[in-house]
Design a protein around this motif. Structure first.
Motif, mmCIF file in Angstrom:
data_model
loop_
_atom_site.group_PDB
_atom_site.id
_atom_site.type_symbol
_atom_site.label_atom_id
_atom_site.label_comp_id
_atom_site.label_asym_id
_atom_site.label_seq_id
_atom_site.Cartn_x
_atom_site.Cartn_y
_atom_site.Cartn_z
ATOM 1 N N LEU A 82 0.854 -1.179 0.000
ATOM 2 C CA LEU A 82 0.000 0.000 0.000
ATOM 3 C C LEU A 82 0.895 1.235 0.000
ATOM 4 C CD1 LEU A 82 -3.101 0.369 0.150
ATOM 5 C CD2 LEU A 82 -2.844 0.693 2.616
ATOM 6 N N ARG A 83 0.694 2.095 -0.997
ATOM 7 C CA ARG A 83 1.393 3.375 -1.038
ATOM 8 C C ARG A 83 0.323 4.441 -1.273
ATOM 9 N NH1 ARG A 83 6.944 4.436 -2.220
ATOM 10 N NH2 ARG A 83 7.124 2.336 -3.107
ATOM 11 N N PRO A 84 -0.342 4.894 -0.227
ATOM 12 C CA PRO A 84 -1.472 5.826 -0.378
ATOM 13 C C PRO A 84 -1.047 7.128 -1.055
ATOM 14 C CG PRO A 84 -1.411 4.913 1.834
ATOM 15 C CD PRO A 84 -0.127 4.532 1.185
ATOM 16 N N HIS A 85 -1.985 7.726 -1.752
ATOM 17 C CA HIS A 85 -1.693 8.956 -2.479
ATOM 18 C C HIS A 85 -1.924 10.164 -1.574
ATOM 19 C CE1 HIS A 85 -0.467 11.106 -5.913
ATOM 20 N NE2 HIS A 85 -0.748 10.141 -6.778
ATOM 21 N N ALA A 86 -0.827 10.855 -1.267
ATOM 22 C CA ALA A 86 -0.899 12.012 -0.382
ATOM 23 C C ALA A 86 -1.427 13.256 -1.070
ATOM 24 C CB ALA A 86 0.471 12.294 0.233
ATOM 25 N N LYS A 87 -1.661 13.197 -2.392
ATOM 26 C CA LYS A 87 -2.303 14.339 -3.043
ATOM 27 C C LYS A 87 -3.689 14.569 -2.457
ATOM 28 C CE LYS A 87 -4.430 11.903 -6.998
ATOM 29 N NZ LYS A 87 -5.825 12.340 -6.823
ATOM 30 N N THR A 88 -4.252 13.537 -1.853
ATOM 31 C CA THR A 88 -5.547 13.680 -1.208
ATOM 32 C C THR A 88 -5.437 14.546 0.036
ATOM 33 O OG1 THR A 88 -6.306 11.543 -2.027
ATOM 34 C CG2 THR A 88 -7.453 12.438 -0.123
ATOM 35 N N HIS A 89 -4.566 14.146 0.974
ATOM 36 C CA HIS A 89 -4.552 14.817 2.280
ATOM 37 C C HIS A 89 -3.478 15.871 2.436
ATOM 38 C CE1 HIS A 89 -1.142 12.287 3.432
ATOM 39 N NE2 HIS A 89 -1.828 11.204 3.088
ATOM 40 N N LYS A 90 -2.332 15.721 1.726
ATOM 41 C CA LYS A 90 -1.267 16.734 1.744
ATOM 42 C C LYS A 90 -0.717 16.975 3.155
ATOM 43 C CE LYS A 90 -3.903 18.983 -1.937
ATOM 44 N NZ LYS A 90 -5.008 18.010 -1.845
ATOM 45 N N GLU A 99 8.399 17.558 -1.693
ATOM 46 C CA GLU A 99 9.327 18.357 -0.891
ATOM 47 C C GLU A 99 8.729 18.660 0.475
ATOM 48 O OE1 GLU A 99 11.699 20.877 -4.347
ATOM 49 O OE2 GLU A 99 9.696 21.507 -3.729
ATOM 50 N N ALA A 100 7.459 19.023 0.502
ATOM 51 C CA ALA A 100 6.811 19.361 1.769
ATOM 52 C C ALA A 100 6.745 18.165 2.703
ATOM 53 C CB ALA A 100 5.403 19.917 1.512
ATOM 54 N N LEU A 101 6.405 16.986 2.172
ATOM 55 C CA LEU A 101 6.325 15.803 3.026
ATOM 56 C C LEU A 101 7.707 15.317 3.445
ATOM 57 C CD1 LEU A 101 3.345 15.971 2.277
ATOM 58 C CD2 LEU A 101 3.329 13.487 2.040
ATOM 59 N N GLY A 126 8.937 16.958 6.355
ATOM 60 C CA GLY A 126 8.331 16.450 7.579
ATOM 61 C C GLY A 126 8.823 15.072 7.973
ATOM 62 N N GLY A 127 9.835 14.557 7.260
ATOM 63 C CA GLY A 127 10.426 13.279 7.624
ATOM 64 C C GLY A 127 9.835 12.072 6.930
ATOM 65 N N ILE A 128 8.947 12.275 5.955
ATOM 66 C CA ILE A 128 8.343 11.145 5.245
ATOM 67 C C ILE A 128 9.335 10.631 4.195
ATOM 68 C CG2 ILE A 128 6.400 10.372 3.843
ATOM 69 C CD1 ILE A 128 5.713 11.181 6.754
ATOM 70 N N GLU A 129 9.529 9.307 4.177
ATOM 71 C CA GLU A 129 10.441 8.670 3.234
ATOM 72 C C GLU A 129 9.668 7.797 2.253
ATOM 73 O OE1 GLU A 129 13.114 6.547 5.806
ATOM 74 O OE2 GLU A 129 14.338 8.329 6.211
ATOM 75 N N PRO A 139 -1.459 20.977 10.514
ATOM 76 C CA PRO A 139 -1.234 21.780 9.293
ATOM 77 C C PRO A 139 -1.357 20.936 8.033
ATOM 78 C CG PRO A 139 0.857 21.254 10.328
ATOM 79 C CD PRO A 139 -0.209 20.756 11.269
ATOM 80 N N ILE A 140 -1.751 21.544 6.934
ATOM 81 C CA ILE A 140 -1.785 20.885 5.638
ATOM 82 C C ILE A 140 -0.557 21.382 4.890
ATOM 83 C CG2 ILE A 140 -3.170 20.456 3.559
ATOM 84 C CD1 ILE A 140 -5.642 21.226 5.220
ATOM 85 N N GLU A 141 0.559 20.715 5.140
ATOM 86 C CA GLU A 141 1.855 21.222 4.701
ATOM 87 C C GLU A 141 1.988 21.362 3.193
ATOM 88 O OE1 GLU A 141 2.645 19.084 8.643
ATOM 89 O OE2 GLU A 141 1.481 18.684 6.814
ATOM 90 N N ALA A 142 1.354 20.482 2.434
ATOM 91 C CA ALA A 142 1.550 20.475 0.987
ATOM 92 C C ALA A 142 0.432 21.176 0.218
ATOM 93 C CB ALA A 142 1.697 19.036 0.485
#
Length: 376
Positions: free
Chosen positions: A50-58, A83-85, A88-91, A368-371
């Motif tokens: 599972l690699r969820p799409h962060a374009k949804t939640h940002k 870059e924004a995620l 925040g330490g997301i790999e 916060p919604i960083e992205a």
């Protein structure tokens, strides 16, 4: 950021949701957690990543929770989101849109140097050449057009040529293929959606076969979405899913039968709280949310609470909209809260700076919604 400080004093106060300044983007934390857990369990049971799409939640906070539940990483639609995620330490981020142009490639190379497991998608030989010339050590996927002609190579021959170019570049690693059938995600009837995906997946299989016969078996076959996740799992071609909206469930996905039995597999966790600011007519009231509060490409937002059943919303400009009750029913009163679902969650979220997390009627946190706004 005002959105992070404006309501800090309300956190933990019983019933504090009603005191939010509106319009406010609200998330039912318990429902969000259940949605994350449900999808994670489905993927684990099927043996699929599972690699969820962060374009949804940002959001860094939500990405962390998805990864903690078993996700291998997240997808980002744009370089700026990644870059924004990453900040925040997301790999283990996969950027699903091609990155082209000197400025973008330079940023991508810099991000690859500080973000572990970064992967990009490409669909053109010139794009691969630019990535190779950047010197960045990077995994690259061949993006395949599923028939909507938005991005992706046009056929198996082009896929093979691109895969060979990636594999031949000393700093690039051919990681596999990406295939997202966006046009099929919102087909409301399960049988019609399944029929469409079966046909499109058969085409994907021909490309995978072409690559494999040439000695370039794709280690990763990634794609799919919330609308097709059950079908994708059943067909067994993808080994990674890029689901996104399942965490929130907007109007578009709530209208879809996701499983074939009509059951509601996921819950609506994302809401927009608004307030009645004018109530001078018996047949309608005005709320403080218009074009700037909701995505507009898919019509009016559905009303979840605060108005008589059957009430309708209509846009009345940038800042306002009206709520019209059914004949014989009274509209909400001045100052009362009316809660809406998002018509389309991704662009609605992009209008806000923060999520207001609630348990019941109590504000428990603000994230916060960083992205948001990172469209480049």
């Amino acid at each position: 950021m005002q959105a992070l400080t404006l309501h800090q004093h309300l956190i933990g106060r019983q019933g504090s949701r009603r005191d939010l300044n509106t319009p406010a983007l609200v998330v039912d934390l318990a429902a969000l957690e259940r949605n994350i857990a449900t999808m994670a369990a489905l993927a684990a049971k099927a043996g699929i990543k599972l690699r969820p799409h962060a374009k949804t939640h940002k959001s860094v906070q939500i990405a962390r929770r998805q990864i903690a539940a078993g996700a291998v990483g997240v997808c980002c639609a744009k370089l700026g989101e990644a870059e924004a995620l990453a900040d925040g330490g997301i790999e283990n981020i996969l950027i699903t849109s091609p990155v082209v142009g000197a400025a973008g490639v330079e940023r991508l190379a810099a991000l690859a140097g500080r973000s572990k497991g970064l992967t990009a998608a490409a669909d053109h030989p010139d794009a691969v050449a630019a990535l190779a010339a950047s010197g960045a050590e990077l995994g690259v996927l061949v993006d395949i057009d599923p028939g909507i002609h938005r991005t992706g190579v046009a056929n198996g021959e082009a896929a093979l040529d691109l895969a060979r170019r990636i594999a031949q570049a000393p700093n690039l690693t051919f990681g596999g293929v990406q295939y997202y059938c966006g046009a099929q995600q919102h087909i409301e009837a399960f049988a019609a959606r399944r029929e469409a995906i079966v046909e499109r997946t058969a085409y994907l299989e021909t490309i995978v076969r072409t690559l494999s016969e040439a000695g370039l078996t794709p280690a990763l076959i990634t794609g799919g979405g919330t609308g097709t996740h059950a079908i994708d799992i059943e067909l067994g071609v993808f080994n990674e899913l890029q689901v996104g909206s399942y965490i929130f469930m907007d109007r578009q996905y709530c209208a879809c039968d996701l499983t074939g039995d009509g059951a509601a597999q996921f819950e609506t966790s994302l809401m927009i709280d608004t307030r009645v600011i004018s109530a001078n007519h018996a047949f309608l009231v005005t709320v403080d949310a218009g074009f700037k509060a909701f995505s507009t490409e898919d019509g009016a937002p559905p009303i979840l609470a605060g108005a008589a059943e059957g009430s309708k919303y209509h846009f009345m400009g940038d800042e306002q909209g009206c709520v019209i009750p059914p004949q014989g029913e009274a509209p909400p009163k001045l100052g009362e809260t009316v809660t809406f679902a998002a018509p389309h969650c991704d662009p609605t979220i992009n209008l806000y700076e923060a999520y207001h997390l609630v348990r019941g009627d109590t504000l428990v946190d603000i994230w916060p919604i960083e992205a948001r706004g990172r469209s480049a």
